[in-house]
Design a protein around this motif. Structure first.
Motif, short mmCIF file in Angstrom:
data_model
loop_
_atom_site.label_atom_id
_atom_site.label_comp_id
_atom_site.label_asym_id
_atom_site.label_seq_id
_atom_site.Cartn_x
_atom_site.Cartn_y
_atom_site.Cartn_z
N THR A 62 7.65 11.72 3.85
CA THR A 62 7.69 11.61 5.31
C THR A 62 6.74 10.52 5.76
O THR A 62 5.57 10.53 5.40
N VAL A 63 7.27 9.58 6.49
CA VAL A 63 6.43 8.52 7.03
C VAL A 63 6.48 8.60 8.54
O VAL A 63 7.56 8.64 9.13
N ARG A 64 5.34 8.66 9.16
CA ARG A 64 5.29 8.57 10.61
C ARG A 64 4.56 7.30 10.98
O ARG A 64 3.71 6.82 10.26
N ARG A 65 4.97 6.73 12.11
CA ARG A 65 4.38 5.47 12.47
C ARG A 65 3.74 5.55 13.84
O ARG A 65 4.31 6.11 14.77
N VAL A 66 2.56 5.01 13.95
CA VAL A 66 1.90 4.90 15.23
C VAL A 66 1.84 3.41 15.52
O VAL A 66 1.24 2.65 14.77
N ASP A 67 2.51 3.01 16.59
CA ASP A 67 2.73 1.59 16.79
C ASP A 67 2.34 1.16 18.21
O ASP A 67 3.04 1.39 19.17
N LEU A 68 1.18 0.52 18.26
CA LEU A 68 0.62 0.12 19.54
C LEU A 68 1.52 -0.82 20.31
O LEU A 68 1.76 -0.63 21.51
N ALA A 69 2.05 -1.83 19.63
CA ALA A 69 2.88 -2.82 20.30
C ALA A 69 4.12 -2.15 20.91
O ALA A 69 4.49 -2.43 22.06
N THR A 70 4.73 -1.25 20.17
CA THR A 70 5.89 -0.53 20.69
C THR A 70 5.52 0.28 21.93
O THR A 70 6.24 0.25 22.93
N GLU A 71 4.41 0.98 21.86
CA GLU A 71 3.99 1.79 23.01
C GLU A 71 3.82 0.94 24.26
O GLU A 71 4.26 1.30 25.35
N LEU A 72 3.18 -0.20 24.08
CA LEU A 72 2.96 -1.09 25.22
C LEU A 72 4.29 -1.60 25.78
O LEU A 72 4.48 -1.69 27.00
N GLY B 65 2.61 9.55 -5.75
CA GLY B 65 3.06 10.92 -5.47
C GLY B 65 2.69 11.43 -4.08
O GLY B 65 2.89 12.60 -3.78
N ILE B 66 2.13 10.56 -3.26
CA ILE B 66 1.82 10.95 -1.89
C ILE B 66 3.12 11.17 -1.14
O ILE B 66 4.03 10.36 -1.22
N ARG B 67 3.22 12.28 -0.41
CA ARG B 67 4.49 12.59 0.25
C ARG B 67 4.39 12.59 1.77
O ARG B 67 5.35 12.94 2.47
N ALA B 68 3.24 12.22 2.29
CA ALA B 68 3.09 12.15 3.74
C ALA B 68 2.23 10.94 4.10
O ALA B 68 1.11 10.81 3.61
N ILE B 69 2.78 10.06 4.90
CA ILE B 69 2.10 8.81 5.23
C ILE B 69 2.09 8.60 6.74
O ILE B 69 3.11 8.78 7.41
N LEU B 70 0.92 8.24 7.23
CA LEU B 70 0.80 7.87 8.64
C LEU B 70 0.51 6.38 8.68
O LEU B 70 -0.53 5.93 8.22
N VAL C 66 0.84 -1.19 0.00
CA VAL C 66 0.00 0.00 0.00
C VAL C 66 0.88 1.24 0.00
O VAL C 66 0.66 2.18 -0.77
N ALA C 67 1.90 1.22 0.84
CA ALA C 67 2.81 2.37 0.92
C ALA C 67 3.48 2.61 -0.43
O ALA C 67 3.59 3.76 -0.88
N MET C 68 3.91 1.54 -1.08
CA MET C 68 4.59 1.70 -2.37
C MET C 68 3.66 2.32 -3.41
O MET C 68 4.06 3.21 -4.15
N ILE D 109 8.44 0.97 6.56
CA ILE D 109 8.25 1.49 5.20
C ILE D 109 9.60 2.01 4.74
O ILE D 109 10.23 2.80 5.44
N PRO D 110 10.08 1.54 3.57
CA PRO D 110 11.40 1.98 3.12
C PRO D 110 11.46 3.50 2.98
O PRO D 110 10.49 4.12 2.54
N LEU D 111 12.59 4.07 3.35
CA LEU D 111 12.77 5.51 3.23
C LEU D 111 12.83 5.91 1.77
O LEU D 111 13.57 5.34 0.98
N VAL D 112 12.04 6.89 1.40
CA VAL D 112 12.10 7.42 0.05
C VAL D 112 12.26 8.93 0.17
O VAL D 112 11.59 9.56 0.99
#
Lengths: 215, 215
Positions: free
Chosen positions: A195-205, A176-181, A168-170, A188-191
């Motif tokens: 800008t990719v930001r991640r909200v990660d429940l497992a990490t938070e816990l 041409g989307i330049r901002a992804i949450l 989906v990210a690719m 997600i590979p850096l392009v």
DNA sequence: TAGATTGTTAATCGATTAACAATC
DNA sequence: TAGATTGTTAATCGATTAACAATC
């Protein structure tokens, strides 16, 4: 040698840590906007869980805007922060993945308040496509590339299962989307320029778990 | 003067930035656990979107565990990280707020995988209390204080509307909960010994907006 | 032994805090 | 003028990166 100094009042880029705090100041200013006209850095600090020095430092990056001995004009400051964050212009947001999380995101209020406009939600399952969430009908993700320009999608949210997230990210990036949450637990590979930001429940816990283990 | 040095191999506290990266390493290790036995810092780095030096530095805080010239034993390292994060012991998790978000959280898979056990979900609306989400019946939040010990709740998630969030947090804290994950756009007052982490959609979007505005 | 890769020390960078001068 | 509060400069702190020694 002659040095030509840059005198534009709003700097091109802010420290990343400051950027992350600006939304909190903005929220506080929105809260008090009806009742008071002027606030001190101390009040902003109390209202947003940050130190007063930190607040002043962050705001100074935006260019001075307070009045010594007085404070900051609420309306002026809110506008200044909103401008720096780029939320004075409208951003089209699309959600991919119409499961529980995608639905929760689609129903989330308080988007629209600040320049964000939920324009489409996508899925791939025959069962969901066509169904309505609020007043948006779920569309098939195959349509994303052609929709993007038409709907003015500038921010993509990934709320799919982990397996699908990367693809989906690719597609988003190629479109041409330049901002992804990204809400999926996937890298997600850096392009460049995206800008990719991640909200990660497992990490938070797990971070919470660490702190529990410490004390 | 005699200084008694602390020689325990796992340090009492890790740099906060390292703690936040450990779950990503752990996820990568889980992914490859079936197929390979030994990984290099370079591979961990690729798999988790971090530099290899960073990985080695972070892992060194946990006490050396690799073999020079070879790499890290996947199983050993995973266990070591899991131990440092405190996810070898089980944590009871309770959700407050059974709206879209709460429901999404309750249905979220991949909790259980790592020591987290969803034990209860609460709401206050007569309509929702009693309804089932998965195999948990929604309980009235009034019951939270008496449930906490019995159910072994050690982490509380706040998925209520903004107006209710602060009160919910106060009840949790009074009940002795020391780890809170807050999804509501509200400041929770700092209380000694209580770790609060916040997941804030509006902030994330505004940060993305900032980056869009920059380029 | 040569090649690979870890683990540590030192250097750099960025962010936070302290101190205080500027000024309403 | 005195009191209040901003905005900036300097000091400190913590995190990242570079360099390299240790060692399998």
């Amino acid at each position: 040698m002659i040095a030509i100094s840059n005198v534009s009042s709003v700097p091109r880029s802010l420290p990343t840590a400051s950027v992350a705090r600006l939304p909190r100041y903005l929220r506080y200013l929105d809260q008090v906007a009806g009742s008071i006209d002027v606030v001190s850095s101390e009040e902003i600090a109390d209202g947003s869980g940050v130190s007063a020095v930190q607040v002043r430092k962050d705001l100074s990056f935006l260019g001075a805007s307070g009045t010594r001995g007085v404070g900051y004009d609420v309306a002026t400051l809110a506008e200044r922060i909103a401008k720096a964050l780029g939320v004075l212009t409208q951003h089209g947001v699309a959600i991919v993945g119409a499961g529980n999380l995608g639905t929760a995101l689609a129903n989330y209020q308080g988007f629209a308040s600040r320049g964000f406009d939920m324009v489409a939600i996508y899925d791939v399952s025959k069962r969901s496509v066509g169904k309505k969430i609020g007043d948006l009908a779920i569309r098939h993700f195959d349509q994303f590339p052609e929709d993007a320009a038409e709907f003015g999608i500038s921010i993509g949210m990934i709320a799919t299962p982990a397996e699908a997230a990367r693809d989906v990210a690719m597609v988003m990036i190629e479109t041409g989307i330049r901002a992804i949450l990204n809400f999926a637990p996937v890298e997600i590979p850096l392009v460049d320029g995206v800008t990719v930001r991640r909200v990660d429940l497992a990490t938070e816990l797990q971070i919470l778990s660490y702190h529990l283990a410490q004390s």
